[in-house]
Write a protein that holds these residues in place. Structure first.
Motif, PDB file in Angstrom:
ATOM      1  N   LYS A 228      52.683  44.475  22.955  1.00 35.16           N
ATOM      2  CA  LYS A 228      51.081  44.531  23.507  1.00 35.16           C
ATOM      3  C   LYS A 228      49.893  44.476  22.718  1.00 35.16           C
ATOM      4  O   LYS A 228      50.039  44.956  21.775  1.00 35.16           O
ATOM      5  N   GLY A 231      44.544  47.587  24.352  1.00 38.38           N
ATOM      6  CA  GLY A 231      44.313  48.335  26.047  1.00 38.38           C
ATOM      7  C   GLY A 231      43.404  49.267  26.125  1.00 38.38           C
ATOM      8  O   GLY A 231      42.886  49.557  25.207  1.00 38.38           O
ATOM      9  N   GLU A 235      41.990  50.332  21.834  1.00 37.89           N
ATOM     10  CA  GLU A 235      41.826  49.103  21.564  1.00 37.89           C
ATOM     11  C   GLU A 235      41.461  48.143  19.884  1.00 37.89           C
ATOM     12  O   GLU A 235      41.968  47.361  19.455  1.00 37.89           O
ATOM     13  N   HIS A 262      49.401  40.831  28.257  1.00 39.95           N
ATOM     14  CA  HIS A 262      49.197  41.976  26.692  1.00 39.95           C
ATOM     15  C   HIS A 262      48.961  40.766  25.584  1.00 39.95           C
ATOM     16  O   HIS A 262      48.987  41.273  24.348  1.00 39.95           O
ATOM     17  N   HIS A 264      45.283  38.560  23.732  1.00 39.71           N
ATOM     18  CA  HIS A 264      44.029  38.294  23.547  1.00 39.71           C
ATOM     19  C   HIS A 264      43.422  37.288  24.483  1.00 39.71           C
ATOM     20  O   HIS A 264      44.541  36.436  25.282  1.00 39.71           O
ATOM     21  N   PRO A 265      42.277  37.489  25.581  1.00 39.91           N
ATOM     22  CA  PRO A 265      42.321  36.363  26.366  1.00 39.91           C
ATOM     23  C   PRO A 265      42.386  35.152  26.155  1.00 39.91           C
ATOM     24  O   PRO A 265      42.239  34.629  27.702  1.00 39.91           O
ATOM     25  N   PRO A 290      45.883  38.301  33.719  1.00 40.35           N
ATOM     26  CA  PRO A 290      44.700  39.095  33.133  1.00 40.35           C
ATOM     27  C   PRO A 290      43.022  38.449  33.009  1.00 40.35           C
ATOM     28  O   PRO A 290      42.835  36.685  33.786  1.00 40.35           O
ATOM     29  N   ARG A 292      39.669  38.324  31.596  1.00 39.23           N
ATOM     30  CA  ARG A 292      39.253  39.118  30.446  1.00 39.23           C
ATOM     31  C   ARG A 292      39.814  39.738  29.566  1.00 39.23           C
ATOM     32  O   ARG A 292      40.052  39.228  28.255  1.00 39.23           O
ATOM     33  N   TRP A 293      41.026  40.515  29.826  1.00 33.59           N
ATOM     34  CA  TRP A 293      41.586  41.827  29.026  1.00 33.59           C
ATOM     35  C   TRP A 293      42.797  41.703  29.927  1.00 33.59           C
ATOM     36  O   TRP A 293      43.052  40.918  30.946  1.00 33.59           O
ATOM     37  N   ASP A 294      43.955  42.455  29.729  1.00 34.06           N
ATOM     38  CA  ASP A 294      45.658  43.082  30.354  1.00 34.06           C
ATOM     39  C   ASP A 294      44.424  43.904  32.237  1.00 34.06           C
ATOM     40  O   ASP A 294      45.380  44.953  31.999  1.00 34.06           O
ATOM     41  N   SER A 295      44.073  42.784  33.106  1.00 35.70           N
ATOM     42  CA  SER A 295      43.604  43.719  33.857  1.00 35.70           C
ATOM     43  C   SER A 295      44.574  43.290  35.135  1.00 35.70           C
ATOM     44  O   SER A 295      44.008  44.039  36.700  1.00 35.70           O
TER      45      SER A 295
END
Length: 427
Positions: A228, A231, A235, A262, A264-265, A290, A292-295
């Motif tokens: 990863k 997160g 961060e 996992h 970068h965006p 994802p 924007r991030w690991d959503s």
């Protein structure tokens, strides 16, 4: 069989045959592809051990859609419903916290016996099982560290948990006759910039060496490690970075897991596959979406999913790649989320298999980039949907959006009768 489905399929076969594509062979190949469906979408990553423990490790589930599974039996019931709407036979991916037992047991003492009901159910359903140690949402992970923890006693706890998980995975593989992939992911990292980046990674390496020390039958269990980039709560620094696990996996013959969320965006996993395949023992994909991030949004058939499928098919990587889903969305019907994600993953593989890959490779080598671009674009509108409809019909699952009516009916007759998950816990 629906006459319209058959007629459309026959016309599609003719179009693809003009480019030398054997659609019947493609459907046979797709039918052999097993996707590992993650159990944790069904109950918002609560599990059945320590259900009162707050989610930690950067994991969060949004939404409170009614009907989340509260017991192992309810979760299995929901999984069965989802699989009845998905063509083919697949696998279920379990986390350690989904043990089905009345015994009060700490996770470092879990044994195969605590998952016997899962194995019996999988045998009845003709499914395989994959496994994951649960290195989060526990009092011994509250400070954000597990296998790289500076305290030897806490580190030992997590080592023992991962060792126990491997034995459970081997039990799954032996009992079911399908190799279990046991995947290690940890949340370890710092919210702010650390002084010492090396020591935690040295501790993680030593811990993993201990976890994997015992040789297990690879026909029963395969080990994977998952990286990863960042997160919630980590961060600025993640101990188990992509570089760390890529190095560890290559050096120690472990499968390397790439999770679509996992990185970068602006980074994608599809472009990494051809490089990783040259050096790794195998690849595990956690297919997610994802934002924007690991959503971890429900998988849709977007460009990245299609590009990932194309890379696997074009470079003949399906034999060394294990595909699983990994998302959790509590804002919509959870069974629908499974069905959408699984069917989209299969559709993406089908679309990739229905491309004239050999011819495209030939014109590329000849420098005919015009033909390459023209055909790649034209094939985007070829009637793969007619082939997909036939695939569903042959596997006796609903064609197109017909599955949604069954989910809605199940919601009314089963899910709506459930209370909140706490209502099912013993007093």
């Amino acid at each position: 069989m629906n006459a319209g489905v058959d007629a459309s399929y026959q016309e599609a076969k003719k179009l693809y045959a003009k480019h030398g594509i054997d659609v019947e062979a493609v459907l046979e190949k797709l039918a052999k592809m097993k996707v590992s469906m993650h159990c944790w979408q069904g109950d918002d990553v609560r599990g059945f051990l320590n259900r009162d423990q707050e989610l930690t490790g950067g994991i969060a589930v949004t939404g409170n859609y009614p009907g989340a599974a509260r017991t192992p039996d309810e979760l299995r019931q929901d999984l069965e419903k989802a699989f009845s709407l998905i063509p083919g036979k697949h696998k279920v991916n379990l986390h350690a916290i989904y043990a089905d037992t009345e015994e009060k047991v700490e996770i470092d003492r879990l044994e195969p016996k605590h998952f016997e009901r899962w194995v019996s159910w999988a045998k009845e359903q003709g499914l395989g099982l994959d496994f994951n140690p649960t290195c989060f949402s526990h009092e011994k992970s509250e400070d954000g560290f597990t296998l790289s923890h500076p305290d030897p006693a806490i580190r030992r706890f997590w080592i023992d948990h991962c060792k126990a998980s491997r034995k459970i995975g081997a039990y799954f593989g032996e009992q079911l006759g399908q190799t279990c992939v046991t995947n290690v992911w940890i949340p370890d990292g710092f919210k702010d910039t650390p002084v010492d980046r090396l020591a935690p990674r040295q501790r993680l390496k030593d811990s993993l060496d201990e976890v994997f020390r015992e040789e297990l039958n690879p026909a029963h269990n395969l080990d994977a490690v998952e990286s990863k980039v960042f997160g919630i709560g980590s961060e600025s620094y993640v101990v188990g970075s992509h570089e760390f696990y890529m190095g560890y996996g290559v050096a120690n013959g472990k499968i390397i897991c790439l999770d679509a969320g996992h990185f970068h965006p602006t980074e994608t996993i599809s472009g990494k596959l051809s490089s990783l395949a040259l050096f790794s023992k195998g690849i595990l994909l956690h297919v997610s979406r994802p934002v924007r991030w690991d959503s971890d949004h429900v998988v849709i058939m977007d460009d990245e999913l299609l590009d990932t499928a194309r890379e696997l098919v074009r470079h003949d990587l399906l034999g060394m790649t294990h595909i699983g889903l990994d998302f959790f969305d509590g804002s919509i019907n959870r069974i629908a989320a499974w069905v959408i994600g699984m069917r989209n993953t299969q559709k993406a593989l089908l679309r990739a298999m229905l491309e004239p890959t050999d011819y495209l490779r030939q014109v590329e080598l000849e420098g005919d980039y015009t033909t390459r671009l023209a055909l790649m674009e034209e094939f985007k509108s070829y009637p793969f949907g007619a082939v997909w409809d036939m695939f569903c019909a042959r596997h006796n699952v609903p064609v197109r959006e017909e599955w949604l009516a069954e989910v809605k009916q199940y919601e009314q007759s089963v899910l709506s009768l459930r209370g909140q998950w706490k209502a099912a816990l013993p007093s």
